[in-house]
Motif scaffolding. Structure first.
Motif, short mmCIF file in Angstrom:
data_model
loop_
_atom_site.label_atom_id
_atom_site.label_comp_id
_atom_site.label_asym_id
_atom_site.label_seq_id
_atom_site.Cartn_x
_atom_site.Cartn_y
_atom_site.Cartn_z
N SER A 1 39.41 67.11 -12.99
CA SER A 1 39.51 66.48 -11.67
C SER A 1 40.83 66.77 -10.97
O SER A 1 40.99 66.43 -9.80
CB SER A 1 39.31 64.96 -11.79
OG SER A 1 38.03 64.65 -12.28
N MET A 2 41.76 67.42 -11.67
CA MET A 2 43.05 67.75 -11.04
C MET A 2 42.88 69.01 -10.19
O MET A 2 43.35 70.10 -10.53
CB MET A 2 44.13 67.93 -12.11
CG MET A 2 44.48 66.63 -12.81
SD MET A 2 45.91 66.78 -13.94
CE MET A 2 45.18 67.74 -15.25
N VAL A 3 42.24 68.84 -9.07
CA VAL A 3 41.76 69.97 -8.27
C VAL A 3 42.88 70.78 -7.62
O VAL A 3 42.65 71.90 -7.16
CB VAL A 3 40.78 69.49 -7.19
CG1 VAL A 3 39.50 68.97 -7.82
CG2 VAL A 3 41.41 68.40 -6.32
N SER A 4 44.11 70.25 -7.59
CA SER A 4 45.22 70.99 -6.99
C SER A 4 46.01 71.79 -8.02
O SER A 4 46.91 72.55 -7.65
CB SER A 4 46.17 70.02 -6.26
OG SER A 4 45.52 69.35 -5.21
N LEU A 5 45.69 71.63 -9.30
CA LEU A 5 46.49 72.23 -10.36
C LEU A 5 46.46 73.76 -10.28
O LEU A 5 45.40 74.38 -10.34
CB LEU A 5 45.97 71.78 -11.73
CG LEU A 5 46.90 72.01 -12.92
CD1 LEU A 5 48.18 71.21 -12.77
CD2 LEU A 5 46.20 71.66 -14.22
N ALA A 6 47.65 74.35 -10.15
CA ALA A 6 47.77 75.80 -10.05
C ALA A 6 48.43 76.42 -11.28
O ALA A 6 48.15 77.57 -11.64
CB ALA A 6 48.56 76.19 -8.79
N PHE A 7 49.33 75.65 -11.92
CA PHE A 7 50.05 76.15 -13.10
C PHE A 7 49.81 75.20 -14.27
O PHE A 7 50.04 74.00 -14.15
CB PHE A 7 51.55 76.23 -12.79
CG PHE A 7 52.39 76.69 -13.97
CD1 PHE A 7 52.78 78.01 -14.09
CD2 PHE A 7 52.81 75.78 -14.94
CE1 PHE A 7 53.56 78.42 -15.18
CE2 PHE A 7 53.57 76.19 -16.03
CZ PHE A 7 53.95 77.52 -16.14
N LEU A 8 49.38 75.76 -15.40
CA LEU A 8 49.16 74.96 -16.61
C LEU A 8 49.70 75.71 -17.81
O LEU A 8 49.27 76.83 -18.11
CB LEU A 8 47.67 74.68 -16.81
CG LEU A 8 47.28 74.04 -18.15
CD1 LEU A 8 47.93 72.67 -18.31
CD2 LEU A 8 45.76 73.94 -18.29
N ASP A 9 50.63 75.10 -18.50
CA ASP A 9 51.13 75.63 -19.77
C ASP A 9 50.85 74.61 -20.85
O ASP A 9 51.45 73.53 -20.89
CB ASP A 9 52.62 75.93 -19.69
CG ASP A 9 53.12 76.70 -20.92
OD1 ASP A 9 52.39 76.76 -21.93
OD2 ASP A 9 54.25 77.24 -20.86
N ALA A 10 49.89 74.92 -21.71
CA ALA A 10 49.54 74.05 -22.84
C ALA A 10 49.70 74.82 -24.14
O ALA A 10 49.03 74.54 -25.13
CB ALA A 10 48.11 73.54 -22.69
N SER A 11 50.62 75.78 -24.15
CA SER A 11 50.84 76.60 -25.33
C SER A 11 51.48 75.80 -26.46
O SER A 11 52.09 74.75 -26.24
CB SER A 11 51.72 77.80 -24.98
OG SER A 11 52.98 77.37 -24.48
N VAL A 12 51.30 76.31 -27.68
CA VAL A 12 51.91 75.74 -28.88
C VAL A 12 51.54 74.26 -29.03
O VAL A 12 52.37 73.36 -29.07
CB VAL A 12 53.45 75.92 -28.89
CG1 VAL A 12 53.99 75.70 -30.32
CG2 VAL A 12 53.87 77.30 -28.41
N ASN A 13 50.24 74.03 -29.11
CA ASN A 13 49.70 72.72 -29.42
C ASN A 13 48.67 72.89 -30.54
O ASN A 13 48.70 73.91 -31.25
CB ASN A 13 49.07 72.08 -28.18
CG ASN A 13 50.09 71.36 -27.31
OD1 ASN A 13 50.53 70.27 -27.63
ND2 ASN A 13 50.47 72.00 -26.20
N ASP A 14 47.78 71.94 -30.70
CA ASP A 14 46.76 72.00 -31.75
C ASP A 14 45.35 71.94 -31.17
O ASP A 14 44.42 71.46 -31.82
CB ASP A 14 46.96 70.85 -32.75
CG ASP A 14 48.32 70.89 -33.42
OD1 ASP A 14 48.74 71.97 -33.84
OD2 ASP A 14 48.98 69.82 -33.51
N LEU A 15 45.19 72.44 -29.95
CA LEU A 15 43.90 72.38 -29.27
C LEU A 15 42.87 73.25 -29.97
O LEU A 15 43.13 74.42 -30.29
CB LEU A 15 44.04 72.82 -27.82
CG LEU A 15 44.99 71.98 -26.94
CD1 LEU A 15 45.19 72.66 -25.60
CD2 LEU A 15 44.42 70.58 -26.75
N VAL A 16 41.68 72.70 -30.19
CA VAL A 16 40.58 73.48 -30.79
C VAL A 16 39.48 73.77 -29.78
O VAL A 16 38.66 74.66 -29.99
CB VAL A 16 40.00 72.78 -32.04
CG1 VAL A 16 41.05 72.71 -33.13
CG2 VAL A 16 39.51 71.38 -31.69
N ASP A 17 39.44 73.00 -28.70
CA ASP A 17 38.47 73.27 -27.64
C ASP A 17 39.02 72.71 -26.33
O ASP A 17 40.05 72.04 -26.29
CB ASP A 17 37.09 72.69 -27.96
CG ASP A 17 37.13 71.18 -28.23
OD1 ASP A 17 38.10 70.52 -27.80
OD2 ASP A 17 36.19 70.66 -28.85
#
Length: 301
Positions: free
Chosen positions: A132-148
């Protein structure tokens, strides 16, 4: 506008600052919390407290309706108050290098957020409201434990720069193919076995990094990336002929191509059309491939 800068002063307790402060810098101190008194700063627009020891953020932060930027890089925050989702004016949120295990479920309420850095935390999932964050242009979620990723991820139609490197992603949601505006995408160092059959962003993609995954095939849209400048797909499980026949025609601006750490045997003839190429790594000693590479470099010299 009132700017209060109290960086690098070994402050241990939240300081008394003027109520009309609009910009507050508390970088590189010894703070352990953002207390309830933060709620008194009703005119605050930017808050930065990089490199402290903050473990607790008071829910009162959600009452700061003027807040546009929050930077809490390199602290010890393991959870954000749900009230942070009430900051409707927030455009930039930087949380790099904390110990976050989850994000608030209603994070999607930040509809004006354009920049989100949650790299180097301990996140193993993202809330369903994320899309729902429709304005989001930059996302850095590196170096986490995300599986999906949440199924709603494809609704982030403003995304341009996306980094999920060094997680545990096994696949991408179907909605990922609907993202129309990505220019930089980093999926390296995950465990992804397949890419979407279609990708709307292929036509505007400039940099694509998919190194160190478990890809065994590439989709047809790899021959339809007219803006692509850098492509790195090293250390996967690609074998034989993996590039589409029209690859060289579909990526005319390509300057950097890394195919090392795979088991390719043949390149498509169209690769000879990549006249802008400056870096080319195959990591192969197979005779047929070496012959074609020599032909290619003879052409561009």
């Amino acid at each position: 506008m009132t700017v209060t800068k109290l960086s690098s002063q070994k402050i241990e307790l939240w300081p008394d600052v003027e109520a009309n402060t609009s910009h507050l810098n508390l970088d590189h101190n010894l703070l352990i919390e953002i207390p309830e008194s933060v709620g008194l700063l009703k005119k605050l627009e930017t808050l930065t407290a990089v490199g402290n020891d903050i473990e607790y953020v008071s829910p009162q932060i959600g009452s700061l309706t003027c807040l546009r930027e929050v930077c809490l890089i390199e602290n010890n925050i393991d959870e954000l108050p749900s009230s942070i989702c009430e900051l409707r004016s927030l455009t930039k949120l930087s949380l790099l290098g904390n110990v976050l295990q989850k994000l608030p479920e209603d994070i999607g309420a930040l509809v004006n957020l354009r920049y989100l850095n949650i790299a180097e935390n301990r996140l193993d999932s993202l809330p369903e409201s994320f899309g729902s964050m429709v304005s989001l242009a930059f996302l850095d979620a590196s170096v986490n434990d995300l599986v999906d990723l949440p199924h709603t991820f494809g609704a982030l139609t403003s995304l341009q720069n996306v980094n999920f490197c060094e997680n545990g992603l096994l696949s991408l949601p179907d909605s990922f193919s609907e993202l129309p505006s990505m220019e930089v995408l980093d999926l390296s160092s995950n465990s992804i076995t397949n890419l979407p059959e279609k990708l709307q962003s292929a036509t505007c993609m400039k940099e694509l990094y998919i190194d160190s995954n478990t890809l065994s095939a590439l989709p047809d849209w790899f021959a339809s990336m007219p803006c692509l400048v850098k492509l790195s797909i090293s250390d996967n499980k690609l074998e034989g002929v993996c590039l589409p026949d029209d690859f060289g025609f579909g990526c005319p601006l390509l300057e950097h191509l890394d195919l090392s750490g795979n088991r390719l045997t043949v390149l498509p003839e169209s690769i000879l059309n990549l006249t802008e190429l400056k870096f080319f790594d195959l990591g192969s000693v197979l005779p047929e491939l070496e012959r074609r590479v020599m032909q290619f470099f003879a052409l561009i010299e």
